[in-house]
Design a protein around this motif. Structure first.
Motif, PDB file in Angstrom:
ATOM      1  N   GLY A  87      48.204  41.541  33.099  1.00  0.00           N
ATOM      2  CA  GLY A  87      46.802  41.156  33.035  1.00  0.00           C
ATOM      3  C   GLY A  87      46.444  40.501  31.722  1.00  0.00           C
ATOM      4  O   GLY A  87      47.187  40.572  30.729  1.00  0.00           O
ATOM      5  N   TYR A  88      45.275  39.864  31.733  1.00  0.00           N
ATOM      6  CA  TYR A  88      44.769  39.190  30.532  1.00  0.00           C
ATOM      7  C   TYR A  88      43.267  39.387  30.467  1.00  0.00           C
ATOM      8  O   TYR A  88      42.575  39.377  31.497  1.00  0.00           O
ATOM      9  CB  TYR A  88      45.094  37.694  30.563  1.00  0.00           C
ATOM     10  N   ASP A  89      42.749  39.583  29.247  1.00  0.00           N
ATOM     11  CA  ASP A  89      41.314  39.777  29.025  1.00  0.00           C
ATOM     12  C   ASP A  89      40.899  38.922  27.828  1.00  0.00           C
ATOM     13  O   ASP A  89      41.384  39.127  26.711  1.00  0.00           O
ATOM     14  CB  ASP A  89      41.026  41.254  28.740  1.00  0.00           C
ATOM     15  N   SER A  90      40.020  37.951  28.074  1.00  0.00           N
ATOM     16  CA  SER A  90      39.646  37.029  26.995  1.00  0.00           C
ATOM     17  C   SER A  90      38.726  37.665  25.966  1.00  0.00           C
ATOM     18  O   SER A  90      38.589  37.141  24.861  1.00  0.00           O
ATOM     19  CB  SER A  90      38.974  35.780  27.585  1.00  0.00           C
ATOM     20  N   ALA A  91      38.059  38.797  26.301  1.00  0.00           N
ATOM     21  CA  ALA A  91      37.132  39.413  25.360  1.00  0.00           C
ATOM     22  C   ALA A  91      37.836  39.864  24.088  1.00  0.00           C
ATOM     23  O   ALA A  91      37.219  39.930  23.023  1.00  0.00           O
ATOM     24  CB  ALA A  91      36.421  40.604  26.003  1.00  0.00           C
ATOM     25  N   TRP A  92      39.118  40.173  24.188  1.00  0.00           N
ATOM     26  CA  TRP A  92      39.886  40.540  22.984  1.00  0.00           C
ATOM     27  C   TRP A  92      41.226  39.804  22.923  1.00  0.00           C
ATOM     28  O   TRP A  92      42.111  40.189  22.177  1.00  0.00           O
ATOM     29  CB  TRP A  92      40.089  42.064  22.926  1.00  0.00           C
ATOM     30  N   ASP A  93      41.314  38.717  23.735  1.00  0.00           N
ATOM     31  CA  ASP A  93      42.517  37.894  23.773  1.00  0.00           C
ATOM     32  C   ASP A  93      43.741  38.785  23.953  1.00  0.00           C
ATOM     33  O   ASP A  93      44.755  38.631  23.265  1.00  0.00           O
ATOM     34  CB  ASP A  93      42.645  37.066  22.486  1.00  0.00           C
TER      35      ASP A  93
END
Length: 743
Positions: free
Chosen positions: A186-192
Motif C-alpha cells: 500500500g501507499y499513503d500520500s499523507a506521509w509519503d
C-alpha cells in the motif's frame, strides 16, 4: 530491560512453520454481514452477547471496515467514531493516546488480547512515552466500551476500555482450506509512506498456525502549514524518516473439539528520526543560538502469551473457562542532539537521552456458569487477574564545550543521570464476579457486577535516584478498591431494547505521582512523595434505546459521568525549612462530563428495489465537560461531532462517500485559548474485487482540500495570539491505495 520483540516473535513463527498439519481442515470464521447492533461483542460483559443485549455503549470496528477505510494507524482507526479522539503532536512525537468521551491518557484501559498496553509518561520537552503500540494490520476486531468499566477491568478504566483482538489462524481458513497465503502492499500520500505485509496460515484437525509480518516506511505527516525555513515561526512539518515493523505469530493446539491451547508471540518496533528545524535559531528563554537539533526516537514492545480455553468443563464451579499467562516488555528511548552557541558566545553540544521501560507478568482466569433459580436464568462470570509490573525511567545527558573539548554531565537544572521517580514495582490482584440474570421469556436482563482490586506499590531507591534526591524518603502504597456496576436491558420487542446502567471506575495512584522526586537548590525548589494519595474515581449513569431491524438500525444514548479526586501532579504547597519551594502531587480536582450519542444506518435497498445496494450510515456525539474545582470548562471535551456516509455495494465492487462534520469550539478554560472553527470534510473510498484472489482498495481524503484543525491535533493550551496555528492543521487532499493478494 531492553526488549527484542521481532526476534521473539520470529522464534514462534519458526515453530509454527515446523508444526505438523493433519488432513482435516478447520472451518473458517468468516460470517455473513450483520446489522451493526446484531454484532457479537465480548468486552462489555466478558461473554458473547449481541450489542442489543448489553447495558453499555459499545463500538465495533471489524477487519473488513479497516480494509475499506485503509486504516494504517490509530488516527485512521477512529476517524469516523464521534466521541473517540486520538491525540497527535506536531514536530516529533506523533500519535499520543486515545480519548474516550473527553478522558484520555492512562485513564482509558487499552488491551491487546486482554493484556494491558503499557503506560504513557512524559516530562519536559524531550521525553514523551506514548501508548501507540499496535499495528492495525494484525487486528481482526476492535471493541470500545464507553464510560466507567472498572467492575470488569479494574484500574485505568475511568473513561472506558479499548480492546484490540489480533488475528487467529481460523480467521483465514475457509471451509475445506488447509492453508492460506496472502500479501499486501500500500501507499499513503499523507506521509509519503509505503506499507508491506504478508500472512501465512495453516490448519488441520488439531494443529493450526499463523504468521503475520508487516513493515511501514515513510516520512513526516503533511499539514497545511505554508511557512518553511528554520526557527520557531516554521509551520510546515519537521523533516522526518519513519519505519515501523511488526510480527504476530500464533500456534494453536486443539486436543478436542471443545478446548484449545494457544501460544502467541507479538513484537513491534518503531523508529522516527527528525530534523528539528523548528528548534533552530535564537531561543527566547536562554538567548542561545541553536544550529542543529536532531531527534532519534525508538519504541519497542514484545508480548508472549500462553492460554487455554475449555468449552465444556462440566464442573460445579464452571461450564466453560479460559485462562492465560503473559509477559510483556515495552520500552521507549528518545535521544536528542543539540548544537548551539550560548548567549556568552560558547559553542557547545548537548546530548540528552530519555528511557521509559515497563515489564509486566500476568495471569488471568475467567470462569462461566449457567444455572436457573425459580423463574430466572443466570449466566455467572467470575475470575481473577494478577499482574506484576516493573517500571524504570531515566534521563541522561552530557554537555560538551566544542571550544575546549571539556565534557560534563551538568546541564542545568539537571546533573545527569536522573530519575524523576524511583524504580517501582506494582503488584495488583483482583477478583470479579458478574451475573446476567434473565427473567421470564428473556425480555428483561439484569446485570450486577462487582470487582475488588488490591494495589501495592513498592519503590526502590537506587544510586541514581538517591544522588539526585539526597535524604528523600519514598513511600510504599497499598490500596483496596471496590468497583460495582448494575445494568439493565429490556427487550420490549424482538428488535428493540432499552438499557440503563450505573457504574464505578477508578485509577490507582500512579507510581510517578506517589514518589515523584527532584530537588534543585540552585533554582530553589523540591518535589516530595505523597503516600496519602487516594485513587481517582468516577461514577457514571447511562441510558439508551436501540433498534435493529432488517432495514434500519439505530442507537441513542445519554450519559453523565462524575469524576472525583483527580490527581494534580507537582502542585505547589509551600516552602520547607531550607526555604525551597515544595511541590507535591495531590487529590484536588473534580470534574463531570455528560452528553448524548447517536448511531444509525439504513439499508436503502430494503425500502425500494431501485435502491438495491445503497445504504446510509451516520453517527453523532455531543458532550459537555466541566472542571468543578476550578469552575471552568474541560478543554479535552470535543464539540458536537458527526459523520454521515452513503455507500454502494455490488458483488465485486463498492464505493462510499463519507463526511465528517465538527461544530466550532465554543468553550475553553481561559479567554485567550484558541477556539478551533467548525468544518466539514469529505472522504471517498472505493473497493474492487478484481478476482477471488486479488482485491484493490483506494481512498481520497479531504476531497475539497480544506484547511481544518482536527480534535486531538491542536494542543489544549494554544493561545489565540499564536502565530503558528497552521502547524496543527490536518493533511490536505491525500490519497491512499492498497493491493491485497490471497491464496
Amino acid at each position: 530491560m531492553r526488549s527484542h520483540p521481532l526476534s521473539l516473535a520470529l522464534g514462534l513463527a519458526v515453530a509454527a512453520l515446523s508444526c505438523s498439519v493433519s488432513a482435516q481442515p478447520l472451518a473458517g470464521a468468516d460470517a455473513a454481514p450483520e446489522q451493526a447492533l446484531d454484532r457479537v461483542v465480548v468486552t462489555a460483559t466478558r461473554t458473547e452477547r449481541t450489542i442489543l443485549d448489553v447495558a453499555s455503549t459499545v463500538d465495533v470496528i471489524d477487519r473488513a471496515r479497516m480494509d475499506e477505510r485503509l486504516v494504517r494507524d490509530l488516527k485512521d482507526l477512529f476517524r469516523y467514531e464521534p466521541g473517540i479522539t486520538v491525540t497527535n503532536s506536531f514536530g516529533r512525537f506523533g500519535i499520543g493516546d486515545i480519548r474516550v468521551r473527553g478522558l484520555g491518557g492512562n485513564r482509558v484501559r487499552i488491551l491487546t488480547d486482554g493484556v494491558p498496553v503499557s503506560d504513557a509518561f512524559s516530562i519536559g520537552s524531550f521525553s514523551n512515552a506514548n501508548r501507540n503500540f499496535v499495528d492495525p494490520d494484525t487486528l481482526k476486531r476492535v471493541e470500545v466500551v464507553r464510560g466507567p468499566t472498572s467492575s470488569l477491568y479494574g484500574s485505568d478504566a475511568l473513561g472506558g476500555v479499548v480492546a484490540f483482538f489480533t488475528k487467529d489462524p481460523a480467521d483465514y481458513l475457509s471451509e475445506g482450506e488447509r492453508a492460506h497465503v496472502g500479501a499486501r502492499i500500500g501507499y499513503d500520500s499523507a506521509w509519503d509512506g509505503t506499507n508491506l505485509g504478508a500472512t501465512a496460515a495453516w490448519g488441520g484437525e488439531r494443529w493450526s498456525a499463523l504468521v503475520n509480518v508487516g513493515h511501514r516506511d515513510g516520512h513526516e505527516t503533511e499539514n497545511m502549514g505554508e511557512v518553511g525555513g528554520e526557527g520557531a515561526a516554521r509551520t510546515r512539518p519537521n523533516p522526518q524518516d519513519r519505519q515501523d515493523s511488526s510480527v504476530l505469530s500464533k500456534l494453536v493446539f486443539a486436543p478436542s473439539a471443545d478446548q484449545r491451547f494457544r501460544l502467541t508471540a507479538e513484537g513491534n518496533e518503531g523508529r522516527a528520526r527528525t530534523d528539528m528545524l523548528t528548534s533552530l535559531g535564537r531561543q527566547a528563554l536562554t538567548g542561545a543560538e541553536n544550529t542543529r537539533v536532531h531527534a532519534d526516537d525508538r519504541q519497542t514492545r514484545a508480548r508472549v502469551t500462553f492460554g487455554h480455553e475449555m468449552d465444556a468443563v462440566g464442573a460445579a464451579f464452571a461450564d466453560s473457562l479460559d485462562w492465560q499467562v503473559y509477559r510483556q516488555d515495552s520500552e521507549t528511548t528518545q535521544d536528542t542532539l543539540e548544537e548551539r552557541v550560548t548567549a556568552a558566545g560558547v559553542p557547545e553540544r548537548r546530548e540528552r537521552s530519555f528511557n521509559f521501560d515497563q515489564r509486566t507478568y500476568g495471569l488471568q482466569a475467567n470462569f462461566f456458569k449457567a444455572f436457573a433459580t425459580g423463574g430466572a436464568e443466570h449466566a455467572l462470570s467470575w475470575g481473577l487477574d494478577l499482574a506484576r509490573t516493573d517500571t524504570r525511567q531515566k534521563r541522561d545527558g552530557r554537555l560538551t564545550n566544542l571550544r575546549t573539548g571539556q565534557v560534563t554531565n551538568r546541564m542545568l537544572p539537571d546533573v545527569f543521570p536522573v530519575r524523576d521517580f524511583p524504580v517501582s514495582r506494582t503488584d495488583t490482584a483482583a477478583l470479579y464476579v458478574q451475573d446476567e440474570i434473565v427473567f421470564g421469556d428473556g425480555a428483561l436482563r439484569l446485570v450486577p457486577a462487582l470487582r475488588v482490586d488490591r494495589y501495592e506499590l513498592k519503590p526502590e531507591i537506587d544510586g541514581i535516584f538517591a544522588e539526585d534526591n539526597p535524604g528523600l524518603e519514598v513511600a510504599d502504597l497499598t490500596k483496596t478498591q471496590v468497583s460495582p456496576k448494575l445494568g439493565m436491558v429490556w427487550r420490549f420487542r424482538p428488535d428493540w431494547s432499552l438499557f440503563a446502567s450505573y457504574a464505578h471506575g477508578f485509577r490507582a495512584p500512579p507510581y510517578n505521582d506517589v514518589n515523584i522526586g527532584f530537588t534543585n537548590a540552585a533554582f530553589g525548589y523540591t518535589a516530595i512523595p505523597n503516600p496519602d494519595l487516594k485513587p481517582e474515581t468516577s461514577k457514571g449513569v447511562e441510558a439508551g434505546i436501540r433498534h435493529s431491524g432488517p432495514v434500519v438500525h439505530a442507537a441513542l444514548t445519554g450519559y453523565h459521568n462524575r469524576y472525583d479526586d483527580f490527581i494534580e501532579s507537582t502542585r505547589f504547597i509551600g516552602f520547607n525549612a531550607d526555604g525551597l519551594m515544595v511541590y507535591q502531587s495531590q487529590n484536588v480536582a473534580e470534574a463531570r462530563i455528560y452528553g448524548v450519542e447517536l448511531k444509525a444506518g439504513v439499508d436503502l435497498g430494503g425500502l425500494s428495489d431501485a435502491w438495491a445496494g445503497w445504504s446510509l450510515q451516520g453517527a453523532a456525539a455531543w458532550s459537555r465537560g466541566d472542571d468543578r474545582t476550578a469552575d471552568e470548562p474541560l478543554d479535552s471535551v470535543d464539540p458536537l461531532t458527526g459523520t454521515l456516509g452513503i455507500a454502494y455495494d455490488a458483488e465485486t465492487w463498492g464505493a462510499e462517500l463519507v463526511g465528517r462534520f465538527v461544530e466550532g469550539k465554543r468553550r475553553a478554560s481561559a479567554d485567550d485559548l484558541y477556539l478551533s472553527p467548525g468544518y466539514g470534510v469529505l472522504d471517498l473510498y472505493a473497493r474492487w474485487q478484481v478476482t477471488p484472489q486479488l482485491r484493490v482498495n483506494a481512498g481520497i481524503r479531504n476531497l475539497t482540500d480544506r484547511t481544518y484543525w482536527a480534535a486531538g491535533d491542536l494542543p489544549l493550551t494554544v493561545a489565540t495570539t499564536s502565530g503558528t496555528l497552521d502547524r496543527y492543521t490536518s493533511p490536505g487532499r491525500n490519497v491512499a491505495v492498497s493491493l491485497a493478494v490471497d491464496f
